[in-house]
Design a protein around this motif. Structure first.
Motif, PDB file in Angstrom:
ATOM      1  N   UNK A   1      -4.043 -53.857  25.291  1.00 14.80           N
ATOM      2  CA  UNK A   1      -4.271 -53.873  26.739  1.00 14.80           C
ATOM      3  C   UNK A   1      -5.762 -53.769  27.045  1.00 14.80           C
ATOM      4  N   UNK A   2      -6.480 -52.933  26.289  1.00 14.05           N
ATOM      5  CA  UNK A   2      -7.921 -52.829  26.498  1.00 14.05           C
ATOM      6  C   UNK A   2      -8.595 -54.166  26.231  1.00 14.05           C
ATOM      7  N   UNK A   3      -8.151 -54.869  25.202  1.00 15.24           N
ATOM      8  CA  UNK A   3      -8.716 -56.180  24.883  1.00 15.24           C
ATOM      9  C   UNK A   3      -8.555 -57.131  26.060  1.00 15.24           C
ATOM     10  N   UNK A   4      -7.405 -57.079  26.694  1.00  9.51           N
ATOM     11  CA  UNK A   4      -7.147 -57.968  27.831  1.00  9.51           C
ATOM     12  C   UNK A   4      -7.998 -57.591  29.047  1.00  9.51           C
ATOM     13  N   UNK A   5      -8.154 -56.295  29.294  1.00  4.38           N
ATOM     14  CA  UNK A   5      -8.796 -55.855  30.528  1.00  4.38           C
ATOM     15  C   UNK A   5     -10.318 -55.952  30.494  1.00  4.38           C
ATOM     16  N   UNK A   6     -10.920 -55.727  29.332  1.00  4.35           N
ATOM     17  CA  UNK A   6     -12.390 -55.685  29.304  1.00  4.35           C
ATOM     18  C   UNK A   6     -13.009 -57.035  29.615  1.00  4.35           C
ATOM     19  N   UNK A   7     -12.283 -58.109  29.393  1.00  8.33           N
ATOM     20  CA  UNK A   7     -12.816 -59.423  29.683  1.00  8.33           C
ATOM     21  C   UNK A   7     -12.555 -59.912  31.089  1.00  8.33           C
ATOM     22  N   UNK A   8     -11.936 -59.091  31.921  1.00  8.45           N
ATOM     23  CA  UNK A   8     -11.593 -59.490  33.283  1.00  8.45           C
ATOM     24  C   UNK A   8     -12.382 -58.727  34.324  1.00  8.45           C
ATOM     25  N   UNK A   9     -11.872 -58.727  35.546  1.00 12.22           N
ATOM     26  CA  UNK A   9     -12.606 -58.128  36.656  1.00 12.22           C
ATOM     27  C   UNK A   9     -12.778 -56.620  36.503  1.00 12.22           C
ATOM     28  N   UNK A  10     -11.798 -55.953  35.892  1.00 12.46           N
ATOM     29  CA  UNK A  10     -11.931 -54.514  35.692  1.00 12.46           C
ATOM     30  C   UNK A  10     -13.079 -54.207  34.731  1.00 12.46           C
TER      31      UNK A  10
END
Length: 303
Positions: free
Chosen positions: A254-263
Motif C-alpha cells: 500500500x505504501x508503494x502505491x501511495x507514495x507515487x500519488x497525490x498523497x
C-alpha cells in the motif's frame, strides 16, 4: 553499491540569516545538502561521517515518510552478522557417519538464539534466516549460512553484551556438531538515534505552522534502525516522520502505491517546507543553535 550511487552529493549555498528585528543586520549561514543512498542496510551516512563532512555542521535534519506526523523518534541500534558453517559432505544414507552436518550447526544456532531471548531485555530483537543449507537432500550439507540482525536500544549494550552472546550461540553450535564457523559483519552497525529536545520543539512548531499536528512525545522506542542514528551520535540531529495517510505501514504494497500519488506528493511538499522552516529558525537565531548544542552529548563515533 555502484560507484556512481556511492558518490557523495555536496551542494553548498549561502543562506541569508536575518538579524534582530529592525536592525537591518544580515549575517550568512551555510546549508549543506548531502545525498546518502543505501539507508536500508548499506549505511550510506556512515562514510559521510568518517570522511569528516559533518565535522563543522551545527545540526543535521532529515525526514522520513510514515503513517503519522512525528517530530522525533527513538530507534534501536542494529548489528548485522553473517555466520558461515563448514562441515564435511557425505552420502546421507550410505555413509552419514563420515559427514559433519553444517546445517545441523545452523539449526542448533537458531535454537540457541531462541533460548537466549529469555535472558534479554525487552528492547532486544534478534531475527535470522538460513540463506544456505545444502544442495541435495541425500548429501550431508557441508556448508550453511545464517544472516542475522541483532538490535538493542543502547549501542554499547548491543556491541559489548548482546552481539557477543549471539556469536557464542554459533560457536557453541559449531563445537557441538564438529563444524567450523566464521562470523563476519554482514553490513555496517546502525546506532540508535540520540534525541535532541530543542530540535524536536522546533519541528513541532514548524509542523504546526503548515497545519500538521504531531503525535504526542513518545517514550517507547520504534523497533527499527537507521544510519541517521550514527549521525545523531556525532552531530545534533533530528529525524521526524511525515504522514502520507493515517496509519500507513511503510515497506508495504500500500505504501508503494501511495507514495507515487497525490498523497505522496503532498507529503514531499509539506516535508520540504517543514525542513526549510526548521533550518531557517536555526539560521535566524544563533542562540537556539547554542541551545541545540548544549543538549547534545557526543556518543559513539565510527572508525
Amino acid at each position: 553499491m555502484r560507484s556512481q550511487r556511492d558518490r557523495l552529493v555536496r551542494t553548498r549555498c549561502s543562506v541569508a540569516r536575518q538579524g534582530a528585528p529592525g536592525n537591518g543586520h544580515r549575517t550568512r549561514g551555510r546549508l549543506v545538502v548531502v545525498g546518502s543512498p543505501a539507508e536500508e542496510g548499506g549505511g550510506g551516512k556512515i562514510p559521510i561521517i568518517t570522511s569528516g563532512l559533518l565535522d563543522d555542521i551545527d545540526a543535521a535534519i532529515m525526514l522520513h515518510p510514515s503513517g503519522e506526523n512525528l517530530s522525533a523518534m527513538r530507534t534501536l541500534s542494529r548489528s548485522s552478522l553473517t555466520m558461515t558453517f563448514t562441515g564435511r559432505a557425505a552420502h546421507a544414507a550410505v555413509s552419514p557417519h563420515d559427514g559433519i552436518n553444517a546445517l545441523d550447526a545452523a539449526v542448533l544456532t537458531l535454537n540457541a538464539i531462541g533460548l537466549l531471548r529469555q535472558q534479554m531485555s525487552d528492547d532486544v530483537r534478534i531475527h535470522a534466516i538460513i540463506t544456505e543449507g545444502g544442495d541435495a537432500q541425500n548429501i550431508i550439507p557441508e556448508r550453511a549460512v545464517i544472516e542475522a540482525s541483532v538490535r538493542a536500544e543502547d549501542p554499547r549494550a548491543l556491541l559489548e553484551n548482546v552481539q557477543p552472546r549471539v556469536e557464542n550461540c554459533a560457536r557453541g553450535a559449531a563445537m557441538a556438531t564438529g563444524a567450523a564457523v566464521t562470523i563476519e559483519e554482514g553490513g555496517p552497525t546502525y546506532l540508535s538515534i540520540q534525541p535532541n529536545p530543542v530540535l524536536e520543539a522546533i519541528v513541532d512548531a514548524s509542523y504546526a505552522r503548515i497545519g500538521r499536528i504531531t503525535e504526542p512525545h513518545r517514550e517507547e522506542v520504534f523497533p527499527g534502525s537507521t544510519d541517521m542514528g550514527n549521525v545523531s551520535q556525532v552531530v545534533p540531529s533530528i529525524h521526524p516522520n511525515i504522514e502520507i495517510v493515517p496509519g500507513l505501514t511503510m515497506h508495504s504494497r500500500r505504501a508503494t502505491e501511495l507514495v507515487g500519488g497525490e498523497h505522496g506528493d503532498k507529503a514531499v511538499l509539506d516535508g520540504a517546507l517543514m525542513l526549510a522552516m526548521t533550518a531557517t529558525n536555526l539560521f535566524r537565531h544563533p542562540a537556539v543553535v547554542d541551545e541545540v548544542k548544549a543538549n547534545f552529548v557526543e556518543g559513539i563515533r565510527p572508525t
